[in-house]
Design an enzyme around this catalytic site. Structure first.
Site, short mmCIF file in Angstrom:
data_model
loop_
_atom_site.label_atom_id
_atom_site.label_comp_id
_atom_site.label_asym_id
_atom_site.label_seq_id
_atom_site.Cartn_x
_atom_site.Cartn_y
_atom_site.Cartn_z
N GLY A 187 0.80 -1.22 0.00
CA GLY A 187 0.00 0.00 0.00
C GLY A 187 0.83 1.27 0.00
CG ASN B 63 -0.05 4.93 1.48
OD1 ASN B 63 0.75 5.85 1.32
ND2 ASN B 63 0.21 3.88 2.25
CB VAL C 55 1.95 -17.29 -1.13
CG1 VAL C 55 1.58 -18.43 -0.18
CG2 VAL C 55 3.43 -16.96 -1.03
CD GLU D 44 -7.45 11.33 4.09
OE1 GLU D 44 -7.08 11.40 2.92
OE2 GLU D 44 -6.97 10.52 4.91
CG HIS E 202 -8.07 3.38 5.51
ND1 HIS E 202 -8.47 4.53 6.19
CD2 HIS E 202 -7.14 3.79 4.63
CE1 HIS E 202 -7.81 5.57 5.72
NE2 HIS E 202 -7.00 5.15 4.77
CG ASN F 119 -5.24 8.61 7.54
OD1 ASN F 119 -5.51 9.43 8.41
ND2 ASN F 119 -5.55 8.80 6.30
P1 FDA Z 1 -0.36 -4.09 2.29
O1 FDA Z 1 -1.66 -4.14 1.55
O2 FDA Z 1 0.37 -2.81 2.34
O3 FDA Z 1 0.65 -5.16 1.66
C1 FDA Z 1 0.26 -6.47 1.35
C2 FDA Z 1 1.09 -6.94 0.16
O4 FDA Z 1 0.91 -8.34 0.00
C3 FDA Z 1 0.68 -6.31 -1.17
O5 FDA Z 1 1.82 -5.78 -1.80
C4 FDA Z 1 0.09 -7.47 -1.96
O6 FDA Z 1 0.31 -7.36 -3.36
C5 FDA Z 1 0.80 -8.66 -1.37
N1 FDA Z 1 0.06 -9.92 -1.48
C6 FDA Z 1 -1.26 -10.13 -1.25
N2 FDA Z 1 -1.58 -11.42 -1.41
C7 FDA Z 1 -0.43 -12.06 -1.74
C8 FDA Z 1 -0.12 -13.42 -2.04
N3 FDA Z 1 -1.05 -14.38 -1.99
N4 FDA Z 1 1.16 -13.72 -2.37
C9 FDA Z 1 2.12 -12.75 -2.42
N5 FDA Z 1 1.87 -11.45 -2.14
C10 FDA Z 1 0.61 -11.11 -1.80
N6 FDA Z 1 -3.08 4.54 5.10
C11 FDA Z 1 -2.56 5.54 5.85
O7 FDA Z 1 -2.18 5.31 7.01
N7 FDA Z 1 -2.45 6.80 5.33
C12 FDA Z 1 -2.87 7.11 4.06
O8 FDA Z 1 -2.73 8.26 3.61
C13 FDA Z 1 -3.45 6.06 3.29
N8 FDA Z 1 -3.95 6.31 2.04
C14 FDA Z 1 -4.37 5.26 1.24
C15 FDA Z 1 -4.75 5.50 -0.08
C16 FDA Z 1 -5.08 4.43 -0.91
C17 FDA Z 1 -5.51 4.69 -2.33
C18 FDA Z 1 -5.03 3.11 -0.41
C19 FDA Z 1 -5.34 1.92 -1.29
C20 FDA Z 1 -4.65 2.88 0.90
C21 FDA Z 1 -4.33 3.94 1.74
N9 FDA Z 1 -3.94 3.73 3.05
C22 FDA Z 1 -3.48 4.76 3.82
C23 FDA Z 1 -4.00 2.37 3.65
C24 FDA Z 1 -2.63 1.69 3.77
O9 FDA Z 1 -1.94 1.76 2.54
C25 FDA Z 1 -2.85 0.24 4.21
O10 FDA Z 1 -3.50 0.25 5.46
C26 FDA Z 1 -1.54 -0.53 4.35
O11 FDA Z 1 -0.84 -0.56 3.12
C27 FDA Z 1 -1.79 -1.95 4.83
O12 FDA Z 1 -0.54 -2.54 5.16
P2 FDA Z 1 -0.35 -4.10 5.22
O13 FDA Z 1 1.06 -4.38 5.60
O14 FDA Z 1 -1.43 -4.68 6.08
O15 FDA Z 1 -0.66 -4.66 3.75
#
Ligand code: FDA
Length: 497
Positions: free
Chosen positions: A109, A113, A244, A353, A438, A476
């Protein structure tokens, strides 16, 4: 490589996966990081790695033939367009009642983000993670996360004068005139770089509409922070375009992990199997939950407990726009990086926001993404007949979020004599209630796992991402995901390795 044995395999390279990779590598453990999205380290023919929000191309969406912009209408006209199917950076994953936006690629993300890096108010923490010691989090792990992520704040003096935050100053004026607390919000964007963008001395990124489909400069994604440090240890191997599909106990101990290699059309070009002593699920709330409900239901990991898939929430996300008077222009140049919000959490259950609409033209619109205290929680289940995981969320469950957001915007509209925009999410549709940015929960801490993310029925299996957080962070989420990962990995390294 196929048939290899590794000490640690991490599924996914977002916040949880990147923290785990760095800290394990620093502790002397060799780590294999498997990421289904692309590496995002090579420019396209235009010299840029990522495209901007005004000209979405093949790089924009994960395996779609048409864009699915969160704001899908403008002046009542649909703005989505055809694109070639490609392993692009933003996934708009559709479930029956909600579209969940997620980043795809090395950095998760953090690639897509807004970089808003918000530590929740401490009085809200017990509701966010009830089983976690708040003192430790606020003394040790939140500061560690903020330092590791490179969080910074806008120079208030520059904020007052720059054209690119006219929209934010209008948002502040309207919030304050209605008596709402206005707050600056920290961000991982390099604020010095943005000032140089505005001065015209560097290539524009935030000021060129780069955000949802990646930033080419300025934003400190995980590639520039945790993952750069992890790679520098020499102990972390990263496999992009590898997904995976299965994790199951291996006959000789450890876990057999089946991995599909993808090409950039999403086709599977090879299937590999690796044995890992330990596996960290860091595929994000949705990715980890989908994997775990499947592995439990299909008999790969039948002893996962009954909490798997439960406690999923949307962080109460809801969007809306307001139509301003002609004397309140929000500016044709808008920084794509938000820098402020309206905090009505205590009184009305909403933190809004003040978001950009970086269209390049004057819209006289104020646009907001609200995070609300929506109590609804959904569950992932495995649909064996369809061969896929489903989510029980219903669109109508956003109503509490709408009501909480209205606690702010009905009041502002009445004070300013303004109305909601009805042209941003459809024709005469006020609320963007069909989506979340989120996703949180699905493998909740101290329920699906122990209090440090261990899947205790299977020693050596861990969850370390947003799936641990039970549906809401009041702000966030990524700072909290990072801080919790820092807390858990420290304990796991000290006691399990
Ligand atoms: P995250 O989703 O980051 O990472 C998971 C990874 O695992 C991904 O790269 C995915 O491709 C990979 N994956 C999934 N399944 C798999 C598999 N089977 N095999 C291999 N790889 C796999 N938050 C914030 O705090 N401030 C902000 O300003 C924003 N703004 C925002 C805008 C937009 C457009 C989005 C989409 C999101 C945000 N967020 C945000 C949210 C924030 O980005 C989000 O909460 C985190 O990225 C989540 O982190 P994680 O480590 O949980 O998973």
């Amino acid at each position: 490589p196929d048939g290899a044995r590794v000490p640690v395999l991490i599924v996914g390279s977002g916040y949880g996966g990147s923290v785990a990779a760095l800290r394990l590598a620093q502790a002397g453990v060799d780590v294999h990081l498997v990421e289904m999205g692309m590496a995002w380290d090579t420019p396209g023919s235009d010299g840029k790695i990522f495209c901007n929000t005004r000209e979405p191309d093949y790089r924009s969406y994960w395996l779609r033939t048409r864009t699915k912009a969160p704001l899908n209408y403008f002046l009542g006209f649909p703005i989505d367009r055809d694109i070639p199917r490609h392993t692009g950076v933003l996934d708009a994953e559709e479930f029956a009642g909600i579209t969940v936006y997620q980043g795809r690629g090395v950095g998760g993300g953090s690639l897509v983000n807004g970089g808003m890096a918000v530590t929740p108010r401490r009085e809200n923490f017990p509701a966010i993670l009830p089983s976690v010691n708040a003192g430790e989090m606020y003394d040790v792990y939140y500061p560690r996360a903020n330092a590791g992520l490179g969080v910074g704040t806008i120079d208030p003096a520059w904020f007052e004068g720059t054209d690119c935050y006219q929209y934010a100053r209008v948002g502040r004026k309207h919030a304050q005139r209605s008596g709402f607390p206005f707050v600056f919000v920290p961000d991982v964007y390099d604020w010095d770089y943005m000032e140089q963008e505005a001065a015209g001395t560097v290539t524009k990124s935030a000021l060129a509409g780069e955000i949802l489909y990646g930033n080419n400069h300025g934003k400190k994604s995980l590639q520039k922070t945790y993952l750069a440090r992890a790679k520098a240890t020499g102990r972390v191997a990263v496999s992009p375009l590898h997904r995976v599909t299965t994790v199951a106990p291996a006959s000789g101990g450890g876990y057999r992990v089946v991995i599909e290699q993808l090409d950039t059309t999403g086709a599977v070009t090879a299937t590999k199997s690796v044995t890992a002593d330990r596996v960290f699920f860091a595929a994000g709330s949705v990715g980890t939950s989908k994997l775990l409900v499947k592995l439990k239901a299909t008999g790969a990991l039948p002893n996962l407990n009954g909490e798997i898939g439960k406690g999923w929430g949307d962080n109460g996300n809801v969007m809306c726009g307001r139509a301003n008077h002609l004397w309140d222009p929000t500016g044709s140049l808008q920084s794509a990086i938000p820098c402020c919000g309206i905090d009505n959490w205590a009184a009305g259950g909403a933190f809004a926001e003040v978001a950009p609409l970086p269209t390049g033209i004057e819209t006289f619109a104020s646009f907001y993404l609200s995070i609300t205290n929506n109590p609804n929680r959904a569950q992932f289940t495995w649909n064996a007949a369809a061969g896929k995981a489903e989510l029980s969320w219903q669109t109508a469950w956003k109503q509490p979020s709408i009501d909480m957001a209205k606690s702010i915007f009905d009041k502002i509209n009445s004070k300013e004599g303004t109305i909601y925009r009805t042209d941003l999410f459809g024709v005469y549709k006020v609320w963007g209630d069909h989506l979340t940015y989120h996703p949180l929960g699905g493998a909740v801490l101290n329920k699906a796992t122990d209090n440090y993310g261990r899947l205790t029925a299977y020693p050596g299996l861990y969850v370390i991402d947003g799936a641990l957080i039970p549906g809401n962070t009041s702000v966030n989420p990524f700072v909290t995901i990072t801080a919790l990962a820092e807390r858990n990995i420290e304990k796991i390294i000290a006691t399990d390795l």
